[in-house]
Design a protein around this motif. Structure first.
Motif, PDB file in Angstrom:
ATOM      1  N   ASN A 190       0.847  -1.188   0.000  1.00 42.84           N
ATOM      2  CA  ASN A 190       0.000   0.000   0.000  1.00 42.84           C
ATOM      3  C   ASN A 190       0.884   1.239   0.000  1.00 42.84           C
ATOM      4  OD1 ASN A 190      -2.625  -1.424   0.575  1.00 42.84           O
ATOM      5  ND2 ASN A 190      -1.448  -2.071   2.364  1.00 42.84           N
ATOM      6  N   ILE A 191       0.315   2.334  -0.451  1.00 38.44           N
ATOM      7  CA  ILE A 191       0.979   3.630  -0.282  1.00 38.44           C
ATOM      8  C   ILE A 191       0.187   4.368   0.793  1.00 38.44           C
ATOM      9  CG2 ILE A 191       1.582   5.820  -1.369  1.00 38.44           C
ATOM     10  CD1 ILE A 191       1.904   4.325  -4.014  1.00 38.44           C
ATOM     11  N   VAL A 192       0.879   4.698   1.888  1.00 37.20           N
ATOM     12  CA  VAL A 192       0.218   5.273   3.054  1.00 37.20           C
ATOM     13  C   VAL A 192       0.617   6.746   3.173  1.00 37.20           C
ATOM     14  CG1 VAL A 192      -0.101   5.057   5.550  1.00 37.20           C
ATOM     15  CG2 VAL A 192       0.417   3.015   4.199  1.00 37.20           C
ATOM     16  N   LEU A 193      -0.364   7.625   3.212  1.00 40.41           N
ATOM     17  CA  LEU A 193      -0.081   9.065   3.288  1.00 40.41           C
ATOM     18  C   LEU A 193      -0.321   9.562   4.703  1.00 40.41           C
ATOM     19  CD1 LEU A 193      -1.914  10.134  -0.006  1.00 40.41           C
ATOM     20  CD2 LEU A 193       0.503   9.554   0.285  1.00 40.41           C
ATOM     21  N   VAL A 233       5.302   4.450   3.484  1.00 42.32           N
ATOM     22  CA  VAL A 233       4.687   5.569   4.199  1.00 42.32           C
ATOM     23  C   VAL A 233       5.304   6.891   3.741  1.00 42.32           C
ATOM     24  CG1 VAL A 233       4.117   6.528   6.471  1.00 42.32           C
ATOM     25  CG2 VAL A 233       4.374   4.047   6.209  1.00 42.32           C
ATOM     26  N   VAL A 234       4.453   7.785   3.267  1.00 41.60           N
ATOM     27  CA  VAL A 234       4.915   9.080   2.739  1.00 41.60           C
ATOM     28  C   VAL A 234       4.366  10.198   3.619  1.00 41.60           C
ATOM     29  CG1 VAL A 234       4.874  10.628   0.745  1.00 41.60           C
ATOM     30  CG2 VAL A 234       4.848   8.147   0.397  1.00 41.60           C
ATOM     31  N   TRP A 235       5.261  11.059   4.072  1.00 44.97           N
ATOM     32  CA  TRP A 235       4.871  12.221   4.874  1.00 44.97           C
ATOM     33  C   TRP A 235       4.741  13.436   3.955  1.00 44.97           C
ATOM     34  CZ3 TRP A 235       8.911  15.116   8.402  1.00 44.97           C
ATOM     35  CH2 TRP A 235       8.294  16.241   8.976  1.00 44.97           C
ATOM     36  N   LEU A 236       3.542  13.969   3.840  1.00 47.27           N
ATOM     37  CA  LEU A 236       3.327  15.200   3.076  1.00 47.27           C
ATOM     38  C   LEU A 236       3.506  16.361   4.044  1.00 47.27           C
ATOM     39  CD1 LEU A 236       0.120  14.199   1.063  1.00 47.27           C
ATOM     40  CD2 LEU A 236       2.506  14.003   0.354  1.00 47.27           C
ATOM     41  N   SER A 237       4.659  17.018   3.964  1.00 47.80           N
ATOM     42  CA  SER A 237       4.913  18.091   4.931  1.00 47.80           C
ATOM     43  C   SER A 237       4.591  19.454   4.319  1.00 47.80           C
ATOM     44  CB  SER A 237       6.364  18.043   5.409  1.00 47.80           C
ATOM     45  OG  SER A 237       7.245  18.302   4.349  1.00 47.80           O
ATOM     46  N   CYS A 238       4.238  20.396   5.156  1.00 45.15           N
ATOM     47  CA  CYS A 238       3.961  21.752   4.672  1.00 45.15           C
ATOM     48  C   CYS A 238       4.096  22.750   5.818  1.00 45.15           C
ATOM     49  CB  CYS A 238       2.589  21.827   4.017  1.00 45.15           C
ATOM     50  SG  CYS A 238       1.276  21.187   4.991  1.00 45.15           S
ATOM     51  N   THR A 239       4.016  24.013   5.484  1.00 43.68           N
ATOM     52  CA  THR A 239       4.253  25.057   6.492  1.00 43.68           C
ATOM     53  C   THR A 239       2.948  25.361   7.250  1.00 43.68           C
ATOM     54  OG1 THR A 239       3.607  26.810   4.964  1.00 43.68           O
ATOM     55  CG2 THR A 239       5.944  26.168   4.951  1.00 43.68           C
ATOM     56  N   PRO A 240       3.060  25.960   8.440  1.00 41.27           N
ATOM     57  CA  PRO A 240       1.855  26.345   9.176  1.00 41.27           C
ATOM     58  C   PRO A 240       0.980  27.305   8.363  1.00 41.27           C
ATOM     59  CG  PRO A 240       3.801  26.566  10.579  1.00 41.27           C
ATOM     60  CD  PRO A 240       4.289  26.224   9.206  1.00 41.27           C
ATOM     61  N   GLU A 241       1.617  28.164   7.560  1.00 47.05           N
ATOM     62  CA  GLU A 241       0.848  29.130   6.751  1.00 47.05           C
ATOM     63  C   GLU A 241      -0.015  28.402   5.714  1.00 47.05           C
ATOM     64  OE1 GLU A 241       4.130  29.405   7.406  1.00 47.05           O
ATOM     65  OE2 GLU A 241       4.050  31.112   8.785  1.00 47.05           O
ATOM     66  N   ASP A 242       0.596  27.390   5.048  1.00 40.04           N
ATOM     67  CA  ASP A 242      -0.185  26.588   4.076  1.00 40.04           C
ATOM     68  C   ASP A 242      -1.369  25.935   4.776  1.00 40.04           C
ATOM     69  OD1 ASP A 242       1.596  26.922   2.015  1.00 40.04           O
ATOM     70  OD2 ASP A 242       2.710  25.082   2.420  1.00 40.04           O
ATOM     71  N   SER A 276       9.066   6.823  -6.180  1.00 40.08           N
ATOM     72  CA  SER A 276       9.704   6.346  -4.955  1.00 40.08           C
ATOM     73  C   SER A 276       9.090   5.038  -4.487  1.00 40.08           C
ATOM     74  CB  SER A 276       9.579   7.392  -3.848  1.00 40.08           C
ATOM     75  OG  SER A 276      10.030   8.623  -4.329  1.00 40.08           O
ATOM     76  N   ALA A 277       7.780   4.883  -4.689  1.00 43.01           N
ATOM     77  CA  ALA A 277       7.122   3.636  -4.276  1.00 43.01           C
ATOM     78  C   ALA A 277       7.655   2.475  -5.111  1.00 43.01           C
ATOM     79  CB  ALA A 277       5.610   3.756  -4.434  1.00 43.01           C
ATOM     80  N   ARG A 278       7.864   2.726  -6.382  1.00 45.77           N
ATOM     81  CA  ARG A 278       8.387   1.684  -7.270  1.00 45.77           C
ATOM     82  C   ARG A 278       9.756   1.224  -6.759  1.00 45.77           C
ATOM     83  NH1 ARG A 278       8.567   4.361 -11.876  1.00 45.77           N
ATOM     84  NH2 ARG A 278       6.548   3.754 -12.693  1.00 45.77           N
TER      85      ARG A 278
END
Ligand code: S3P
Length: 190
Positions: free
Chosen positions: A14-17, A110-119, A178-180
């Protein structure tokens, strides 16, 4: 977080977000579903179905701890059922429990989608379905929670993608590549 392939094979592909509220997990999950054909599971939706009520109702009537137990239950069920070939988007607090961190990695890449507090503020300010941000100073709540949670996201994820300034299509392409690699070259990813 590590870029290494785990020593054990991956029975569950699986791809886990994972990532904070408003980081784009559900949108990217839907995009990957379209590009890859893997079914999409959103753990928040699965919890609402299981509980027969909305997340704000669960928080209000049963409390946050009850919600966290349901999150763990959903992950345990997926591992027990050997769920595979799915895109799994998770709620922003999913990595807070150590047991969840282990379950998430058992489920796949497992993929971490990171972003800023403003986003995050910009993306979450218009709706009221996130009980933890229904307060007088959401920016303060976001900054505090993000600082508390980032180490857990980092520890749980095989990979981080900083979503700021990337298009959804670019993010989804990066994840597929990256999953591949993660699953090995024999993976049946397109
Ligand atoms: C939460 C995030 C929400 C949802 C619940 C709690 C959190 O999901 O699970 O409101 O603790 O960060 P999203 O990250 O999809 O908004």
């Amino acid at each position: 977080m590590d870029g290494d392939q785990d020593a054990t094979p991956h029975p569950m592909r699986n791809i886990v977000l994972i990532g904070f509220m408003g980081s784009g997990k559900s949108t990217i999950g839907r995009k990957l579903n379209k590009n890859l054909g893997y079914s999409h599971i959103d753990t928040d939706h699965a919890i609402e179905k299981l509980a027969g009520k909305t997340i704000p109702e669960i928080f209000k009537q049963d409390g946050e701890e009850a919600f966290r137990k349901l999150e763990t239950q959903i992950l345990e069920d997926m591992v027990l059922q050997k769920t595979t070939h799915h895109i799994i988007s998770t709620g922003g607090g999913m990595t807070a429990r150590l047991e969840n961190q282990i379950l998430l990695r058992q489920l796949g890449f497992v993929v971490w989608l990171s972003c800023t507090p403003e986003d995050i503020l910009a993306r979450t300010s218009r709706n009221t379905n996130r009980p933890l941000l229904q307060c007088d100073d959401p920016m303060r709540a976001i900054t505090k929670l993000l600082a508390e949670r980032s180490p857990d996201y980092k520890k749980t994820a095989h990979m981080e993608i900083t979503t700021t300034e990337l298009k959804f299509s670019e993010i989804s392409c990066g994840i597929l590549e990256s999953a591949r690699y993660h699953f090995g070259s024999e993976a049946e990813l397109p």
